[in-house]
Design an enzyme around this catalytic site. Structure first.
Site, PDB file in Angstrom:
ATOM      1  N   LYS A  37      27.296  89.397 -39.353  1.00  0.00           N
ATOM      2  CA  LYS A  37      26.601  88.203 -38.871  1.00  0.00           C
ATOM      3  C   LYS A  37      25.396  88.700 -38.083  1.00  0.00           C
ATOM      4  O   LYS A  37      25.455  88.860 -36.856  1.00  0.00           O
ATOM      5  CB  LYS A  37      27.522  87.343 -37.997  1.00  0.00           C
ATOM      6  CG  LYS A  37      26.930  85.963 -37.706  1.00  0.00           C
ATOM      7  CD  LYS A  37      27.919  85.070 -36.992  1.00  0.00           C
ATOM      8  CE  LYS A  37      27.320  83.701 -36.692  1.00  0.00           C
ATOM      9  NZ  LYS A  37      27.107  82.895 -37.918  1.00  0.00           N
TER      10      LYS A  37
ATOM     11  N   ASP B   8      28.936  74.377 -38.184  1.00  0.00           N
ATOM     12  CA  ASP B   8      30.371  74.080 -38.078  1.00  0.00           C
ATOM     13  C   ASP B   8      30.979  73.590 -39.390  1.00  0.00           C
ATOM     14  O   ASP B   8      31.987  72.881 -39.387  1.00  0.00           O
ATOM     15  CB  ASP B   8      30.645  73.052 -36.973  1.00  0.00           C
ATOM     16  CG  ASP B   8      30.304  73.578 -35.589  1.00  0.00           C
ATOM     17  OD1 ASP B   8      30.434  74.798 -35.382  1.00  0.00           O
ATOM     18  OD2 ASP B   8      29.910  72.777 -34.725  1.00  0.00           O
ATOM     19  N   ALA B   9      30.395  73.977 -40.509  1.00  0.00           N
ATOM     20  CA  ALA B   9      30.997  73.638 -41.804  1.00  0.00           C
ATOM     21  C   ALA B   9      32.230  74.491 -42.082  1.00  0.00           C
ATOM     22  O   ALA B   9      33.066  74.125 -42.905  1.00  0.00           O
ATOM     23  CB  ALA B   9      29.980  73.822 -42.919  1.00  0.00           C
ATOM     24  N   GLY B  10      32.329  75.634 -41.388  1.00  0.00           N
ATOM     25  CA  GLY B  10      33.476  76.515 -41.586  1.00  0.00           C
ATOM     26  C   GLY B  10      33.132  77.839 -42.231  1.00  0.00           C
ATOM     27  O   GLY B  10      33.987  78.482 -42.850  1.00  0.00           O
TER      28      GLY B  10
ATOM     29  N   GLY C 151      25.311  83.668 -42.633  1.00  0.00           N
ATOM     30  CA  GLY C 151      24.128  83.121 -41.990  1.00  0.00           C
ATOM     31  C   GLY C 151      24.490  82.367 -40.723  1.00  0.00           C
ATOM     32  O   GLY C 151      25.589  82.494 -40.179  1.00  0.00           O
TER      33      GLY C 151
ATOM     34  N   GLY D 261      24.281  78.361 -39.126  1.00  0.00           N
ATOM     35  CA  GLY D 261      23.979  76.982 -39.490  1.00  0.00           C
ATOM     36  C   GLY D 261      23.899  76.817 -40.994  1.00  0.00           C
ATOM     37  O   GLY D 261      24.691  77.389 -41.745  1.00  0.00           O
TER      38      GLY D 261
ATOM     39  N   ARG E 228      42.740  71.529 -42.734  1.00  0.00           N
ATOM     40  CA  ARG E 228      42.480  71.687 -41.305  1.00  0.00           C
ATOM     41  C   ARG E 228      43.505  72.642 -40.702  1.00  0.00           C
ATOM     42  O   ARG E 228      44.710  72.466 -40.859  1.00  0.00           O
ATOM     43  CB  ARG E 228      42.547  70.332 -40.590  1.00  0.00           C
ATOM     44  CG  ARG E 228      41.314  69.475 -40.832  1.00  0.00           C
ATOM     45  CD  ARG E 228      41.408  68.130 -40.121  1.00  0.00           C
ATOM     46  NE  ARG E 228      41.565  68.238 -38.682  1.00  0.00           N
ATOM     47  CZ  ARG E 228      40.568  68.478 -37.824  1.00  0.00           C
ATOM     48  NH1 ARG E 228      39.340  68.631 -38.286  1.00  0.00           N
ATOM     49  NH2 ARG E 228      40.779  68.549 -36.539  1.00  0.00           N
ATOM     50  N   LEU E 229      42.984  73.679 -40.028  1.00  0.00           N
ATOM     51  CA  LEU E 229      43.838  74.686 -39.408  1.00  0.00           C
ATOM     52  C   LEU E 229      43.574  74.657 -37.909  1.00  0.00           C
ATOM     53  O   LEU E 229      42.468  74.962 -37.465  1.00  0.00           O
ATOM     54  CB  LEU E 229      43.528  76.077 -39.973  1.00  0.00           C
ATOM     55  CG  LEU E 229      43.705  76.240 -41.494  1.00  0.00           C
ATOM     56  CD1 LEU E 229      43.198  77.601 -41.938  1.00  0.00           C
ATOM     57  CD2 LEU E 229      45.159  76.052 -41.886  1.00  0.00           C
TER      58      LEU E 229
ATOM     59  N   THR F  14      32.572  80.852 -40.953  1.00  0.00           N
ATOM     60  CA  THR F  14      33.333  81.996 -40.460  1.00  0.00           C
ATOM     61  C   THR F  14      34.782  81.933 -40.902  1.00  0.00           C
ATOM     62  O   THR F  14      35.378  82.955 -41.267  1.00  0.00           O
ATOM     63  CB  THR F  14      33.256  82.069 -38.926  1.00  0.00           C
ATOM     64  OG1 THR F  14      31.885  82.163 -38.530  1.00  0.00           O
ATOM     65  CG2 THR F  14      34.013  83.279 -38.402  1.00  0.00           C
TER      66      THR F  14
END
EC number: 6.3.3.3
Length: 237
Positions: free
Chosen positions: A37, A12-14, A117, A119, A214-215, A16
């Site tokens: 992916k 969830d670092a962003g 990747g 994670g 942040r979106l 995508t």
């Protein structure tokens, strides 16, 4: 063809968001695009089979269009580590499998191809191989997505060290603001934020390709387009 492997400092670092934003930006420049992916867990069951929202987001920014199974050949339903989901499904890919399924898409030599990747850098693919091994086998430069939150300096520096230790160049990094409740409006918060970014710029020793705010409350496609406004393509594009 210009291809990169996209990894993150953590789940969830962003990845995508940044990958889809870079693809959207490349399309604005008139380039053909492809986002892959190869392995995804946390997929939804649909009449057409398992579908992953991240893979669908990359598919939407791939031009000309490609089939979903090209984007995400190994899809698993449980929202757990991919190698555990693969064990549960009884379909455990190897590095050779991933190299095989990405060979044809990479051979298309699109203007920009991104392989995302799952994670962080050291997420296992199976009991003996990591997803990072795919980037190494393909010899791809890496784009690192740094989830901007408390602890990100350590995560980012360790990840960059691991990428270089594996013999790959760090083509650039992107900061993605994910810490909830922080707007950096106050002077103290703003100063801390800027100091953190300066530390990342010094210690990562790679171009910063952008800082994504942040979106929220957007569709994945709208988020990709919005992220593109805050990004730059890697230098050799």
């Amino acid at each position: 063809m210009t291809a990169y492997f996209v990894t993150g400092t953590d789940t969830d670092a962003g990845k995508t968001l940044v990958a889809s934003g870079l693809l959207a930006l490349a399309r604005r420049h008139g380039r053909t695009t492809l986002g892959l992916k190869p392995v995804a867990s946390g997929c939804d069951s649909t009449p057409r089979g398992l579908r992953n929202i991240d893979a669908l987001t990359l598919q939407a920014q791939s031009e000309p269009p490609v089939a979903y199974t090209t984007i995400n050949p190994y899809a698993y339903e449980p929202a757990i580590a991919p190698h555990l989901a693969a064990h549960r499904a009884g379909e455990i890919p190897t590095l050779d499998d991933l190299v095989a399924v990405t060979a044809a898409p990479l051979a298309e030599k699109r203007g920009m191809t991104l392989i995302e990747g799952a994670g962080g850098w050291r997420v296992p693919l199976n009991d003996t191989e990591d997803l990072a091994d795919l980037a190494v086998r393909l010899g791809l430069p890496v784009i690192l997505v740094v989830g901007l939150k408390l602890g990100c300096l350590n995560h980012a520096r360790l990840t960059a060290e691991a990428i270089r230790a594996d013999g790959l160049p760090l083509a650039g990094w992107v900061g993605n603001l994910i810490e909830p409740g922080l707007s950096f409006d106050a002077t103290a918060d703003e100063a801390c934020y800027r100091n953190n970014l300066a530390t990342l710029e010094r210690s990562l020793d790679a171009p910063c390709l952008g800082i994504v705010p942040r979106l929220t409350a957007m569709t994945p496609t709208a988020r990709a387009m919005a992220a593109a406004d805050h990004l730059a393509l890697p230098g050799n594009l």
